[in-house]
Scaffold this motif. Sequence first.
Motif, PDB file in Angstrom:
ATOM      1  N   ASN A   1      77.867 -27.167  20.035  1.00  0.00           N
ATOM      2  CA  ASN A   1      78.974 -27.229  19.097  1.00  0.00           C
ATOM      3  C   ASN A   1      78.740 -26.234  17.981  1.00  0.00           C
ATOM      4  O   ASN A   1      77.599 -25.876  17.685  1.00  0.00           O
ATOM      5  CB  ASN A   1      79.106 -28.630  18.478  1.00  0.00           C
ATOM      6  CG  ASN A   1      79.467 -29.683  19.485  1.00  0.00           C
ATOM      7  OD1 ASN A   1      80.487 -29.595  20.144  1.00  0.00           O
ATOM      8  ND2 ASN A   1      78.621 -30.685  19.623  1.00  0.00           N
ATOM      9  N   LYS A   2      79.826 -25.812  17.348  1.00  0.00           N
ATOM     10  CA  LYS A   2      79.719 -24.878  16.230  1.00  0.00           C
ATOM     11  C   LYS A   2      80.673 -25.328  15.143  1.00  0.00           C
ATOM     12  O   LYS A   2      81.818 -25.674  15.418  1.00  0.00           O
ATOM     13  CB  LYS A   2      80.061 -23.456  16.674  1.00  0.00           C
ATOM     14  CG  LYS A   2      79.800 -22.394  15.619  1.00  0.00           C
ATOM     15  CD  LYS A   2      80.103 -21.017  16.154  1.00  0.00           C
ATOM     16  CE  LYS A   2      79.623 -19.913  15.223  1.00  0.00           C
ATOM     17  NZ  LYS A   2      80.182 -20.005  13.859  1.00  0.00           N
ATOM     18  N   GLY A   3      80.188 -25.349  13.896  1.00  0.00           N
ATOM     19  CA  GLY A   3      81.013 -25.754  12.770  1.00  0.00           C
ATOM     20  C   GLY A   3      81.957 -24.650  12.329  1.00  0.00           C
ATOM     21  O   GLY A   3      82.016 -23.574  12.924  1.00  0.00           O
ATOM     22  N   ASN A   4      82.704 -24.942  11.268  1.00  0.00           N
ATOM     23  CA  ASN A   4      83.697 -24.005  10.752  1.00  0.00           C
ATOM     24  C   ASN A   4      83.098 -23.004   9.780  1.00  0.00           C
ATOM     25  O   ASN A   4      83.498 -22.940   8.620  1.00  0.00           O
ATOM     26  CB  ASN A   4      84.839 -24.763  10.071  1.00  0.00           C
ATOM     27  CG  ASN A   4      85.818 -25.308  11.069  1.00  0.00           C
ATOM     28  OD1 ASN A   4      86.033 -24.731  12.123  1.00  0.00           O
ATOM     29  ND2 ASN A   4      86.412 -26.441  10.734  1.00  0.00           N
TER      30      ASN A   4
ATOM     31  N   LEU B   1      76.270 -32.365   3.414  1.00  0.00           N
ATOM     32  CA  LEU B   1      75.804 -31.588   4.560  1.00  0.00           C
ATOM     33  C   LEU B   1      76.988 -31.096   5.381  1.00  0.00           C
ATOM     34  O   LEU B   1      77.830 -31.880   5.808  1.00  0.00           O
ATOM     35  CB  LEU B   1      74.887 -32.439   5.454  1.00  0.00           C
ATOM     36  CG  LEU B   1      73.424 -32.532   5.034  1.00  0.00           C
ATOM     37  CD1 LEU B   1      73.259 -33.578   3.950  1.00  0.00           C
ATOM     38  CD2 LEU B   1      72.556 -32.862   6.228  1.00  0.00           C
TER      39      LEU B   1
ATOM     40  N   THR C   1      73.065 -35.211  19.633  1.00  0.00           N
ATOM     41  CA  THR C   1      73.763 -36.078  18.696  1.00  0.00           C
ATOM     42  C   THR C   1      74.969 -36.780  19.278  1.00  0.00           C
ATOM     43  O   THR C   1      75.547 -37.645  18.636  1.00  0.00           O
ATOM     44  CB  THR C   1      74.230 -35.264  17.476  1.00  0.00           C
ATOM     45  OG1 THR C   1      75.076 -34.206  17.946  1.00  0.00           O
ATOM     46  CG2 THR C   1      73.050 -34.658  16.740  1.00  0.00           C
ATOM     47  N   GLY C   2      75.374 -36.476  20.479  1.00  0.00           N
ATOM     48  CA  GLY C   2      76.562 -37.085  21.030  1.00  0.00           C
ATOM     49  C   GLY C   2      76.273 -38.420  21.682  1.00  0.00           C
ATOM     50  O   GLY C   2      75.473 -38.513  22.600  1.00  0.00           O
ATOM     51  N   ASN C   3      76.941 -39.479  21.215  1.00  0.00           N
ATOM     52  CA  ASN C   3      76.785 -40.813  21.794  1.00  0.00           C
ATOM     53  C   ASN C   3      75.330 -41.206  21.996  1.00  0.00           C
ATOM     54  O   ASN C   3      74.957 -41.794  23.000  1.00  0.00           O
ATOM     55  CB  ASN C   3      77.491 -40.898  23.152  1.00  0.00           C
ATOM     56  CG  ASN C   3      78.919 -41.378  22.994  1.00  0.00           C
ATOM     57  OD1 ASN C   3      79.266 -41.992  21.985  1.00  0.00           O
ATOM     58  ND2 ASN C   3      79.745 -41.093  23.961  1.00  0.00           N
ATOM     59  N   SER C   4      74.510 -40.853  21.044  1.00  0.00           N
ATOM     60  CA  SER C   4      73.082 -41.126  21.163  1.00  0.00           C
ATOM     61  C   SER C   4      72.627 -41.987  20.005  1.00  0.00           C
ATOM     62  O   SER C   4      73.047 -41.790  18.869  1.00  0.00           O
ATOM     63  CB  SER C   4      72.306 -39.809  21.173  1.00  0.00           C
ATOM     64  OG  SER C   4      70.922 -40.048  20.988  1.00  0.00           O
TER      65      SER C   4
ATOM     66  N   GLU D   1      74.787 -26.838  16.834  1.00  0.00           N
ATOM     67  CA  GLU D   1      73.789 -27.622  17.542  1.00  0.00           C
ATOM     68  C   GLU D   1      73.417 -26.905  18.823  1.00  0.00           C
ATOM     69  O   GLU D   1      74.296 -26.408  19.544  1.00  0.00           O
ATOM     70  CB  GLU D   1      74.321 -29.022  17.883  1.00  0.00           C
ATOM     71  CG  GLU D   1      73.305 -29.858  18.658  1.00  0.00           C
ATOM     72  CD  GLU D   1      73.833 -31.212  19.116  1.00  0.00           C
ATOM     73  OE1 GLU D   1      75.035 -31.475  18.932  1.00  0.00           O
ATOM     74  OE2 GLU D   1      73.034 -32.000  19.663  1.00  0.00           O
TER      75      GLU D   1
ATOM     76  N   TYR E   1      72.293 -27.387   9.347  1.00  0.00           N
ATOM     77  CA  TYR E   1      73.250 -27.812   8.341  1.00  0.00           C
ATOM     78  C   TYR E   1      73.070 -26.991   7.063  1.00  0.00           C
ATOM     79  O   TYR E   1      71.967 -26.566   6.739  1.00  0.00           O
ATOM     80  CB  TYR E   1      73.051 -29.287   7.986  1.00  0.00           C
ATOM     81  CG  TYR E   1      73.183 -30.229   9.154  1.00  0.00           C
ATOM     82  CD1 TYR E   1      72.071 -30.569   9.925  1.00  0.00           C
ATOM     83  CD2 TYR E   1      74.415 -30.770   9.496  1.00  0.00           C
ATOM     84  CE1 TYR E   1      72.192 -31.422  11.013  1.00  0.00           C
ATOM     85  CE2 TYR E   1      74.540 -31.635  10.579  1.00  0.00           C
ATOM     86  CZ  TYR E   1      73.429 -31.944  11.328  1.00  0.00           C
ATOM     87  OH  TYR E   1      73.549 -32.795  12.401  1.00  0.00           O
TER      88      TYR E   1
ATOM     89  N   PHE F   1      78.026 -29.116   8.837  1.00  0.00           N
ATOM     90  CA  PHE F   1      77.480 -28.806  10.153  1.00  0.00           C
ATOM     91  C   PHE F   1      77.676 -27.327  10.481  1.00  0.00           C
ATOM     92  O   PHE F   1      78.781 -26.796  10.360  1.00  0.00           O
ATOM     93  CB  PHE F   1      78.174 -29.689  11.189  1.00  0.00           C
ATOM     94  CG  PHE F   1      77.877 -29.348  12.616  1.00  0.00           C
ATOM     95  CD1 PHE F   1      78.861 -28.796  13.425  1.00  0.00           C
ATOM     96  CD2 PHE F   1      76.626 -29.598  13.152  1.00  0.00           C
ATOM     97  CE1 PHE F   1      78.607 -28.491  14.746  1.00  0.00           C
ATOM     98  CE2 PHE F   1      76.361 -29.293  14.475  1.00  0.00           C
ATOM     99  CZ  PHE F   1      77.353 -28.733  15.272  1.00  0.00           C
TER     100      PHE F   1
ATOM    101  N   GLN G   1      67.917 -38.496  14.145  1.00  0.00           N
ATOM    102  CA  GLN G   1      67.630 -37.095  13.888  1.00  0.00           C
ATOM    103  C   GLN G   1      66.486 -37.020  12.888  1.00  0.00           C
ATOM    104  O   GLN G   1      66.439 -37.789  11.924  1.00  0.00           O
ATOM    105  CB  GLN G   1      68.848 -36.406  13.290  1.00  0.00           C
ATOM    106  CG  GLN G   1      69.831 -35.883  14.301  1.00  0.00           C
ATOM    107  CD  GLN G   1      70.777 -34.888  13.661  1.00  0.00           C
ATOM    108  OE1 GLN G   1      71.296 -35.125  12.584  1.00  0.00           O
ATOM    109  NE2 GLN G   1      71.014 -33.776  14.324  1.00  0.00           N
TER     110      GLN G   1
ATOM    111  N   LEU H   1      69.169 -26.933   6.267  1.00  0.00           N
ATOM    112  CA  LEU H   1      68.361 -27.951   6.917  1.00  0.00           C
ATOM    113  C   LEU H   1      68.494 -27.870   8.422  1.00  0.00           C
ATOM    114  O   LEU H   1      69.581 -27.610   8.942  1.00  0.00           O
ATOM    115  CB  LEU H   1      68.820 -29.342   6.461  1.00  0.00           C
ATOM    116  CG  LEU H   1      68.561 -29.713   5.010  1.00  0.00           C
ATOM    117  CD1 LEU H   1      69.436 -30.881   4.589  1.00  0.00           C
ATOM    118  CD2 LEU H   1      67.092 -30.053   4.794  1.00  0.00           C
TER     119      LEU H   1
END
Lengths: 116, 115
Positions: A56-59, A43, A98-101, A48, A35, A45, A105, A90
Amino acid sequence: KAGVTQTPRYLIKTRGQQVTLSCSPISGHRSVSWYQQTPGQGLQFLFEYFSETQRNKGNFPGRFSGRQFSNSRSEMNVSTLELGDSALYLCASSLTGTGNSNQPQHFGDGTRLSIL
Amino acid sequence: KNQVEQSPQSLIILEGKNCTLQCNYTVSPFSNLRWYKQDTGRGPVSLTIMTFSENTKSNGRYTATLDADTKQSSLHITASQLSDSASYICVVSGSYGGSQGNLIFGKGTKLSVKP
């Protein structure tokens, strides 16, 4: 149990340079997320990784890249640094991602990157 | 658009007083809601994690509540201490994937506790 370790803690670079940041997750954790934190933006993203694969990748532009090694350690690279890249970076690790978990963190204390 | 809004942005209270921080979210699907405490110069530390079926969860002097119907959460701090001075971040988790990842972060509430 050792926590998430990020190195270095502080870094000063100039525009146009590149930088590599390192993150060692908690032992046994396979997911690492990165992050960017700036005042007023919270923060943001970046990406991950789980078991060496980017989930996944942020913008963020392509100048921001990362990778994860077989021991779950992760690195983040920023090329052609710009003044706006000054931020606290960070990383956070978790067991399963992080998905449905419901797994928490665990964050490192970050790398403070300053661009001159 | 998936969003998490926190209020107030900042808050100043006297040591020993109670306070409540708010978090409203407009994200779907919903897996759980997390509160983190971030001291200056440090990484965030998890305080609580609540699933949609949990209404309240405590961690010492910190009590989080969740109303999944109205999509609101609050963090109540009892008998504040100087060490409570920090930013408090609300995070909603679900399988969103894509460019937002799976965690939607609020911008935080900066709490200052004065002696």
